[in-house]
Design a protein around this motif. Structure first.
Motif, PDB file in Angstrom:
ATOM      1  N   ALA A  27       0.831  -1.204   0.000  1.00 14.76           N
ATOM      2  CA  ALA A  27       0.000   0.000   0.000  1.00 14.76           C
ATOM      3  C   ALA A  27       0.868   1.257   0.000  1.00 14.76           C
ATOM      4  N   GLU A  28       1.869   1.265   0.841  1.00 10.14           N
ATOM      5  CA  GLU A  28       2.696   2.475   0.960  1.00 10.14           C
ATOM      6  C   GLU A  28       3.574   2.675  -0.280  1.00 10.14           C
ATOM      7  N   ARG A  29       4.047   1.553  -0.822  1.00  8.47           N
ATOM      8  CA  ARG A  29       4.864   1.640  -2.043  1.00  8.47           C
ATOM      9  C   ARG A  29       4.057   2.306  -3.165  1.00  8.47           C
ATOM     10  N   VAL A  30       2.792   1.925  -3.296  1.00 15.77           N
ATOM     11  CA  VAL A  30       1.973   2.501  -4.370  1.00 15.77           C
ATOM     12  C   VAL A  30       1.654   3.970  -4.074  1.00 15.77           C
ATOM     13  N   THR A  74      -7.508  -1.794   2.369  1.00 16.31           N
ATOM     14  CA  THR A  74      -7.804  -1.394   3.754  1.00 16.31           C
ATOM     15  C   THR A  74      -6.691  -0.521   4.325  1.00 16.31           C
ATOM     16  N   ILE A  75      -5.449  -0.924   4.089  1.00 16.82           N
ATOM     17  CA  ILE A  75      -4.318  -0.137   4.603  1.00 16.82           C
ATOM     18  C   ILE A  75      -4.119   1.117   3.752  1.00 16.82           C
ATOM     19  N   ALA A  76      -4.271   0.970   2.428  1.00 16.08           N
ATOM     20  CA  ALA A  76      -4.041   2.115   1.532  1.00 16.08           C
ATOM     21  C   ALA A  76      -5.002   3.261   1.835  1.00 16.08           C
ATOM     22  N   VAL A 112      -1.532   3.562 -10.937  1.00 13.45           N
ATOM     23  CA  VAL A 112      -0.690   2.399 -10.643  1.00 13.45           C
ATOM     24  C   VAL A 112      -1.588   1.216 -10.306  1.00 13.45           C
ATOM     25  N   THR A 113      -1.268   0.063 -10.856  1.00 10.11           N
ATOM     26  CA  THR A 113      -1.999  -1.156 -10.491  1.00 10.11           C
ATOM     27  C   THR A 113      -1.055  -2.164  -9.837  1.00 10.11           C
ATOM     28  N   THR A 114      -1.589  -2.906  -8.889  1.00 12.49           N
ATOM     29  CA  THR A 114      -0.829  -4.023  -8.303  1.00 12.49           C
ATOM     30  C   THR A 114      -1.345  -5.355  -8.835  1.00 12.49           C
ATOM     31  N   ALA A 115      -2.332  -5.317  -9.702  1.00 10.72           N
ATOM     32  CA  ALA A 115      -3.059  -6.561  -9.990  1.00 10.72           C
ATOM     33  C   ALA A 115      -3.424  -6.782 -11.447  1.00 10.72           C
ATOM     34  N   ASP A 116      -3.344  -5.769 -12.306  1.00 12.94           N
ATOM     35  CA  ASP A 116      -3.812  -5.932 -13.691  1.00 12.94           C
ATOM     36  C   ASP A 116      -2.612  -6.079 -14.623  1.00 12.94           C
ATOM     37  N   PHE A 117      -2.441  -7.310 -15.130  1.00 14.99           N
ATOM     38  CA  PHE A 117      -1.267  -7.598 -15.959  1.00 14.99           C
ATOM     39  C   PHE A 117      -1.353  -6.948 -17.345  1.00 14.99           C
ATOM     40  N   ARG A 118      -2.470  -6.270 -17.650  1.00 10.12           N
ATOM     41  CA  ARG A 118      -2.555  -5.538 -18.914  1.00 10.12           C
ATOM     42  C   ARG A 118      -1.906  -4.165 -18.806  1.00 10.12           C
ATOM     43  N   ALA A 119      -1.360  -3.866 -17.637  1.00 11.44           N
ATOM     44  CA  ALA A 119      -0.850  -2.522 -17.368  1.00 11.44           C
ATOM     45  C   ALA A 119       0.072  -2.019 -18.476  1.00 11.44           C
ATOM     46  N   ARG A 120       1.070  -2.829 -18.796  1.00 11.78           N
ATOM     47  CA  ARG A 120       2.095  -2.341 -19.736  1.00 11.78           C
ATOM     48  C   ARG A 120       1.482  -1.979 -21.082  1.00 11.78           C
ATOM     49  N   GLU A 121       0.584  -2.841 -21.593  1.00  8.01           N
ATOM     50  CA  GLU A 121       0.021  -2.536 -22.914  1.00  8.01           C
ATOM     51  C   GLU A 121      -0.837  -1.277 -22.876  1.00  8.01           C
ATOM     52  N   PHE A 147       2.822  -0.972 -13.463  1.00  7.06           N
ATOM     53  CA  PHE A 147       2.495  -2.126 -12.615  1.00  7.06           C
ATOM     54  C   PHE A 147       3.486  -2.100 -11.455  1.00  7.06           C
ATOM     55  N   ALA A 148       2.966  -2.064 -10.227  1.00 10.87           N
ATOM     56  CA  ALA A 148       3.851  -1.964  -9.055  1.00 10.87           C
ATOM     57  C   ALA A 148       4.432  -3.324  -8.731  1.00 10.87           C
ATOM     58  N   GLU A 149       5.424  -3.714  -9.527  1.00 11.98           N
ATOM     59  CA  GLU A 149       6.015  -5.012  -9.194  1.00 11.98           C
ATOM     60  C   GLU A 149       7.105  -4.811  -8.151  1.00 11.98           C
ATOM     61  N   GLY A 150       7.642  -5.947  -7.667  1.00 15.58           N
ATOM     62  CA  GLY A 150       8.650  -5.870  -6.628  1.00 15.58           C
ATOM     63  C   GLY A 150       9.868  -5.097  -7.075  1.00 15.58           C
TER      64      GLY A 150
END
Ligand SMILES: NC(=O)c1ccc[n+]([C@@H]2O[C@H](COP(=O)([O-])OP(=O)(O)OC[C@H]3O[C@@H](n4cnc5c(N)ncnc54)[C@H](OP(=O)(O)O)[C@@H]3O)[C@@H](O)[C@H]2O)c1
Length: 304
Positions: free
Chosen positions: A129-132, A155-157, A232-241, A246-249
């Motif tokens: 949450a904080e990273r995003v 919830t945390i975000a 920013v998405t943490t969950a939608d793999f279509r992000a790049r297109e 995409f908030a990856e590690g």
């Protein structure tokens, strides 16, 4: 020791309890006698095999990336933790087990009075949450739209964004509207006509969008922002297109920050809602519930 293991990728039926060797801590590691484990959607994604292209898993594997428990053995070079310390943080060897190894550097002290279950619910959700929020650079006075605001991350975000002084519009299903309001968000039901309904709540527009749901709301988010910036998405793999971040590690895994947030939970200033708790032996049921994608807050396993 007892652990939950999977020997093949697949549905939750591949998870089973097994007796495996207690792991020995290497340099910089400690062994934790696990009390509680946070169940994350990524655990199910790894189990299913869809994450293989991004981070391959060696089978058989023990799931789980976060834990709360008691330090039980200390590896070489660990000076700041000792046997008996109560901690929460990240595990590198799989935390769905009675014992797990963790790098000492990513463990925070568990505040007195913080329940094991609430402690285990915090590391991954708060880090993500904080990273995003940092990637989005959310500041006071801004309007932030969060898709999937009632889940563990959401919830945390919501709470961290409100603490920054942002105005949060959060989406969830009908059953979670009051919950979102209790967290400090303006609640909105996800689904049809979202753009219009967000505009009614924020006629001046939204400054940033955090998609923690990954359920197809990126196009609406781009329309609402008028640009792909600050989405920013943490969950939608279509992000790049779609031109979205995409908030990856890597996760930050800051023990210092985790310690601060754990204290806030212990003090009642930050809420980690538990959607459900299951005993370790029912990990498959817990992952079924997680895979279903409608948890309010966090699913947690209890151990020992
Ligand atoms: N990239 C990273 O670093 C990172 C880190 C952590 C998590 N993640 C990912 O981020 C996502 C969220 O994680 P999480 O732990 O918060 O998941 P979670 O707790 O399982 O999220 C469940 C929530 O999603 C809501 N939801 C379901 N369908 C929705 C829709 N169409 N629109 C909006 N909300 C919807 C549900 O609300 P209702 O019950 O009301 O339907 C529920 O409260 C997961 O995909 C996870 O893998 C990524």
């Amino acid at each position: 020791m007892k652990a939950i293991v999977f020997d093949a990728f697949g549905g939750t039926e591949v998870l089973h309890e097994a007796e495996i060797a207690i792991p020995q801590p290497g340099p910089g590691q400690v062994r934790v006698r696990v009390q509680a484990v946070g169940v994350n959607p990524v655990d199910g994604k790894i189990r299913s095999g869809v994450m293989e292209a991004i981070f391959p898993t060696t089978l058989p594997a023990v799931p789980g990336g976060e834990l709360a428990g008691v330090v039980d053995a200390v590896g070489e070079g660990v000076d700041d933790l000792k046997v008996g310390d109560e901690v929460l943080g990240w595990s590198d060897t799989g935390s769905y087990a009675q014992y797990a190894l963790a790098p000492a550097a990513v463990l925070a002290p568990k505040p007195v009075g913080l329940e094991w279950t609430n402690a285990a619910a915090l590391p991954v959700a708060s880090d993500g949450a904080e990273r995003v929020l940092d990637l989005l650079d959310v500041t006071s006075g801004e309007a932030l739209l969060i898709h999937g605001a009632s889940g563990a991350l959401g919830t945390i975000a919501v709470q961290l964004a409100v603490a920054r002084g942002a105005r949060v519009i959060g989406t969830a299903g009908p059953a979670n509207q009051e919950y979102l309001t209790s967290l400090g968000a303006t609640a909105l039901v996800y689904g049809d006509d979202l753009v219009h309904r967000v505009r009614e709540l924020a006629p001046e527009g939204v400054d940033a969008v955090f998609d923690a749901a990954g359920k197809g709301a990126l196009e609406d988010s781009i329309i609402l922002r008028g640009t792909t910036d600050r989405i920013v998405t943490t969950a939608d793999f279509r992000a790049r297109e779609l031109g979205i971040i995409f908030a990856e590690g890597p996760q930050r895994r800051s023990a210092a920050r985790l310690a601060e947030l754990a204290q806030e939970v212990a003090d009642g200033k930050l809420v980690t809602t538990l959607s459900a708790t299951y005993p370790l032996a029912e990990a498959a049921k817990a992952q079924q519930a997680s895979d279903a994608g409608h948890s309010r807050g966090k699913i947690v396993l209890t151990v020992n």
